[in-house]
Motif scaffolding. Structure first.
Motif, PDB file in Angstrom:
ATOM      1  N   PHE A 117     123.678  17.891  59.706  1.00 25.35           N
ATOM      2  CA  PHE A 117     122.515  17.478  58.920  1.00 25.35           C
ATOM      3  C   PHE A 117     122.862  17.415  57.438  1.00 25.35           C
ATOM      4  O   PHE A 117     122.522  16.460  56.732  1.00 25.35           O
ATOM      5  N   PHE A 118     123.580  18.430  56.958  1.00 27.45           N
ATOM      6  CA  PHE A 118     123.988  18.467  55.556  1.00 27.45           C
ATOM      7  C   PHE A 118     124.783  17.219  55.189  1.00 27.45           C
ATOM      8  O   PHE A 118     124.512  16.564  54.179  1.00 27.45           O
ATOM      9  N   TRP A 119     125.772  16.887  56.016  1.00 27.40           N
ATOM     10  CA  TRP A 119     126.656  15.787  55.657  1.00 27.40           C
ATOM     11  C   TRP A 119     126.000  14.417  55.790  1.00 27.40           C
ATOM     12  O   TRP A 119     126.315  13.505  55.020  1.00 27.40           O
ATOM     13  N   VAL A 120     125.091  14.228  56.734  1.00 28.77           N
ATOM     14  CA  VAL A 120     124.454  12.915  56.823  1.00 28.77           C
ATOM     15  C   VAL A 120     123.490  12.703  55.660  1.00 28.77           C
ATOM     16  O   VAL A 120     123.269  11.557  55.227  1.00 28.77           O
ATOM     17  N   VAL A 121     122.924  13.785  55.127  1.00 26.10           N
ATOM     18  CA  VAL A 121     122.109  13.659  53.908  1.00 26.10           C
ATOM     19  C   VAL A 121     123.010  13.354  52.714  1.00 26.10           C
ATOM     20  O   VAL A 121     122.676  12.532  51.854  1.00 26.10           O
ATOM     21  N   VAL A 122     124.190  13.987  52.683  1.00 25.03           N
ATOM     22  CA  VAL A 122     125.166  13.712  51.622  1.00 25.03           C
ATOM     23  C   VAL A 122     125.563  12.237  51.643  1.00 25.03           C
ATOM     24  O   VAL A 122     125.765  11.625  50.586  1.00 25.03           O
ATOM     25  N   LEU A 123     125.687  11.649  52.836  1.00 29.32           N
ATOM     26  CA  LEU A 123     126.014  10.225  52.933  1.00 29.32           C
ATOM     27  C   LEU A 123     125.033   9.389  52.120  1.00 29.32           C
ATOM     28  O   LEU A 123     125.431   8.478  51.391  1.00 29.32           O
ATOM     29  N   ALA A 124     123.751   9.692  52.256  1.00 30.19           N
ATOM     30  CA  ALA A 124     122.727   8.935  51.524  1.00 30.19           C
ATOM     31  C   ALA A 124     122.820   9.169  50.026  1.00 30.19           C
ATOM     32  O   ALA A 124     122.710   8.229  49.224  1.00 30.19           O
ATOM     33  N   VAL A 125     123.029  10.417  49.631  1.00 34.02           N
ATOM     34  CA  VAL A 125     123.131  10.754  48.205  1.00 34.02           C
ATOM     35  C   VAL A 125     124.317  10.040  47.566  1.00 34.02           C
ATOM     36  O   VAL A 125     124.205   9.424  46.498  1.00 34.02           O
ATOM     37  N   GLU A 126     125.468  10.104  48.226  1.00 33.03           N
ATOM     38  CA  GLU A 126     126.682   9.507  47.665  1.00 33.03           C
ATOM     39  C   GLU A 126     126.630   7.978  47.712  1.00 33.03           C
ATOM     40  O   GLU A 126     127.126   7.308  46.792  1.00 33.03           O
ATOM     41  N   ALA A 127     126.059   7.418  48.775  1.00 33.94           N
ATOM     42  CA  ALA A 127     125.938   5.959  48.863  1.00 33.94           C
ATOM     43  C   ALA A 127     125.076   5.431  47.724  1.00 33.94           C
ATOM     44  O   ALA A 127     125.381   4.392  47.113  1.00 33.94           O
ATOM     45  N   THR A 128     124.013   6.143  47.406  1.00 29.72           N
ATOM     46  CA  THR A 128     123.131   5.747  46.304  1.00 29.72           C
ATOM     47  C   THR A 128     123.843   5.879  44.960  1.00 29.72           C
ATOM     48  O   THR A 128     123.729   5.004  44.090  1.00 29.72           O
ATOM     49  N   ALA A 129     124.613   6.969  44.795  1.00 34.99           N
ATOM     50  CA  ALA A 129     125.351   7.175  43.546  1.00 34.99           C
ATOM     51  C   ALA A 129     126.385   6.070  43.346  1.00 34.99           C
ATOM     52  O   ALA A 129     126.525   5.519  42.244  1.00 34.99           O
ATOM     53  N   GLY A 130     127.100   5.728  44.401  1.00 36.90           N
ATOM     54  CA  GLY A 130     128.095   4.658  44.301  1.00 36.90           C
ATOM     55  C   GLY A 130     127.451   3.310  44.038  1.00 36.90           C
ATOM     56  O   GLY A 130     127.958   2.511  43.241  1.00 36.90           O
ATOM     57  N   ALA A 131     126.312   3.064  44.696  1.00 36.02           N
ATOM     58  CA  ALA A 131     125.599   1.791  44.517  1.00 36.02           C
ATOM     59  C   ALA A 131     125.108   1.632  43.085  1.00 36.02           C
ATOM     60  O   ALA A 131     125.094   0.528  42.536  1.00 36.02           O
ATOM     61  N   THR A 132     124.706   2.736  42.472  1.00 34.19           N
ATOM     62  CA  THR A 132     124.224   2.690  41.085  1.00 34.19           C
ATOM     63  C   THR A 132     125.335   2.225  40.141  1.00 34.19           C
ATOM     64  O   THR A 132     125.117   1.396  39.247  1.00 34.19           O
ATOM     65  N   ILE A 133     126.550   2.758  40.341  1.00 35.99           N
ATOM     66  CA  ILE A 133     127.686   2.361  39.509  1.00 35.99           C
ATOM     67  C   ILE A 133     128.033   0.889  39.740  1.00 35.99           C
ATOM     68  O   ILE A 133     128.228   0.118  38.792  1.00 35.99           O
ATOM     69  N   LEU A 134     128.098   0.491  41.005  1.00 35.02           N
ATOM     70  CA  LEU A 134     128.480  -0.877  41.343  1.00 35.02           C
ATOM     71  C   LEU A 134     127.451  -1.886  40.849  1.00 35.02           C
ATOM     72  O   LEU A 134     127.804  -2.978  40.408  1.00 35.02           O
ATOM     73  N   GLU A 135     126.172  -1.522  40.916  1.00 39.03           N
ATOM     74  CA  GLU A 135     125.129  -2.427  40.427  1.00 39.03           C
ATOM     75  C   GLU A 135     125.256  -2.637  38.922  1.00 39.03           C
ATOM     76  O   GLU A 135     124.978  -3.719  38.395  1.00 39.03           O
ATOM     77  N   GLY A 136     125.709  -1.582  38.214  1.00 42.27           N
ATOM     78  CA  GLY A 136     125.918  -1.707  36.778  1.00 42.27           C
ATOM     79  C   GLY A 136     127.020  -2.697  36.443  1.00 42.27           C
ATOM     80  O   GLY A 136     126.990  -3.360  35.405  1.00 42.27           O
TER      81      GLY A 136
END
Length: 481
Positions: A104-123
């Protein structure tokens, strides 16, 4: 050749596709999370230079926990790692509970990290929306995990390599600047005197050391990944032993070394630390051009590394749970390449759902997911402590020659480590500021943990009821067909 010997074939359906260089870099990179780059600025602003003591305290905790895990995993390398050890040492309920909580911890981390990476790439490329980048990143890394464990290892080798080189270069450049011998750099404010020259080493008092612990403890999660991955390496015992023995210098160099350089280059109360981030502020202070973009590349690499390893780790834990009958049997099936297809797909699907919640319900559903998984790291470490107390006796009784890694000062240091973890959890309950306060995190995590344990206990009772031996008939009535 023994089951755990070098160069043997598939283990439990998984293939020994990870090379020694993969395991070495996974072990090194596992302790360098994106949280080190992103989250350290808050800790520095809160505790000042004293944040070094917070990192040292948590680092010591991780070293001790990893020593215990190394002892158990070297004796019995398995994709379930601490969950499988807890299953045997403490009972089926413990292995079930901590395994699912960790997943459960790691699948939530997937969402957190995917969003963080997407924020950089969108910039960088705003034409693609943030959700689109999150989808692309998750899809690509899912594909690499589905190909083979070797492809995961290869991607992680390069991701972790970039992180290691970046931090190593940062420490060298920063140290030269502090010593005043870095050519062409603005080193006027760079000095070790910054450690004590702006209100002292502990400007807000010694209590901030513990506050700092709460801020940095979760950036260390991931150091245990090497013990899960060892089961798919050519020589699991050697891999576990090597990663366990090297944890001290890894934490000392990458965490304490780099943070020491940051607070020496820039005064801890410089507004740029919170505005730009600690590492960007440190590079900017030297007049290094494009420092922000350089750090964005490094942070993105760390995010992709965390995503890659998170998906791998979640799927292998699901695979192990499936093997033990604590998850759908499909999770324990592997493809011809030794990849647990269903376990990977299930993990990434939940990750996609969590990403959706992050975009649609960030302040309700997703906030609950983040908070309720936040203390799982400490729960895992606590379970490792209690498992090791029991497993040492089991190993000594059954196969003492497998104790190639031993916990120091057993059992006293194990009990002391468990006590420190309980103390940290208790101290978190005193933190009541914000929606993601320590108290909220602990209480919600305990709520979810209690629910999972309840399911485990009920499942165990049902299983025991089904497998209870039927009373034998009298001998004269027994049919021998």
């Amino acid at each position: 050749m023994t089951a755990n010997g070098p160069h043997d074939g598939p283990r439990d359906g998984l293939h020994a596709g990870l090379k020694n260089r993969h395991l070495s870099m996974i072990a090194i990179g596992g302790v360098i999370g994106a949280g080190l780059f992103v989250g350290s600025s808050t800790g520095i602003a809160t505790a000042g230079p004293g944040i070094l003591l917070s990192y040292a305290l948590v680092g010591t905790l991780v070293v001790l926990v990893m020593r215990m895990l190394g002892e158990m995993s070297a004796a019995n390398p398995t994709s379930g790692s601490f969950s499988a050890h807890a299953d045997r040492a403490l009972g089926r309920w413990a292995g079930f509970s901590i395994g699912w909580l960790y997943w459960f911890f790691w699948v939530v981390v997937l969402a957190v990290e995917a969003t963080a990476g997407a924020t950089i790439l969108e910039g960088w490329i705003p034409a693609v929306p943030q959700w689109g980048w999150a989808l692309i990143v998750m899809t690509v890394l899912t594909a690499t995990n589905l190909v083979s464990v070797g492809s995961y290892g290869e991607f992680e080798f390069w991701f972790a390599g970039i992180k290691v080189v970046a931090i190593g270069a940062f420490i060298v450049v920063g140290l030269l600047a502090v010593l005043g011998v870095l050519p062409g750099a603005d080193t006027d404010q760079a000095s070790f005197s910054n450690l004590t020259g702006h209100g002292g080493f502990l400007p807000h008092g010694p209590g901030t050391i513990l506050t700092g612990v709460l801020l940095v403890v979760f950036s260390f999660m991931g150091s245990e990944i090497a013990t899960l991955a060892a089961g798919e390496s050519e020589d699991p015992q050697r891999a576990v032993t090597k990663s366990t023995n090297s944890i001290i210098w890894r934490i000392g160099v990458f965490y304490l070394g780099s943070i020491l350089i940051v607070v020496s280059l820039v005064p801890w109360n410089d507004p740029s630390i919170k505005e730009k981030g600690s590492y960007v502020a440190a590079l900017d202070s030297l007049g290094i051009a494009h420092a922000g973009q350089i750090m964005n590349v490094i942070v993105l690499t760390s995010v992709l590394s965390c995503l890659n390893s998170g998906l791998y780790t979640a799927s292998r834990m699901a695979f192990s749970l499936g093997q033990r009958g604590d998850a759908p049997k499909a999770f324990a099936r592997t493809t011809a390449r030794g990849v647990p297809l269903a376990a990977i797909v299930a993990s990434v699907v939940f990750g996609f759902v969590a990403v959706f919640f992050n975009y649609r319900f960030p302040d309700s559903v997703f906030l609950f997911l983040v908070n309720s998984s936040g203390a799982v790291a400490l729960f895992v470490w606590l379970v490792i402590c209690f498992s090791q107390l029991r497993m040492r006796k089991i190993i000594q009784a059954e196969a003492p020659e497998k104790l190639v890694v031993k916990m120091w000062l057993y059992p006293y240091l194990t009990w002391a480590t468990a006590g420190l973890i309980v103390f940290v959890l208790g101290y978190m309950l005193t933190d009541t500021e914000g929606e993601s306060s320590g108290r909220t995190t602990v209480l919600l995590s305990l709520l979810v943990a209690a629910a999972v344990v309840a399911v485990a206990v009920v499942k165990q009772k049902v299983t025991d009821g089904r497998t209870a031996p039927v009373a034998a008939e009298p001998a004269d009535k027994v049919s021998v067909g």
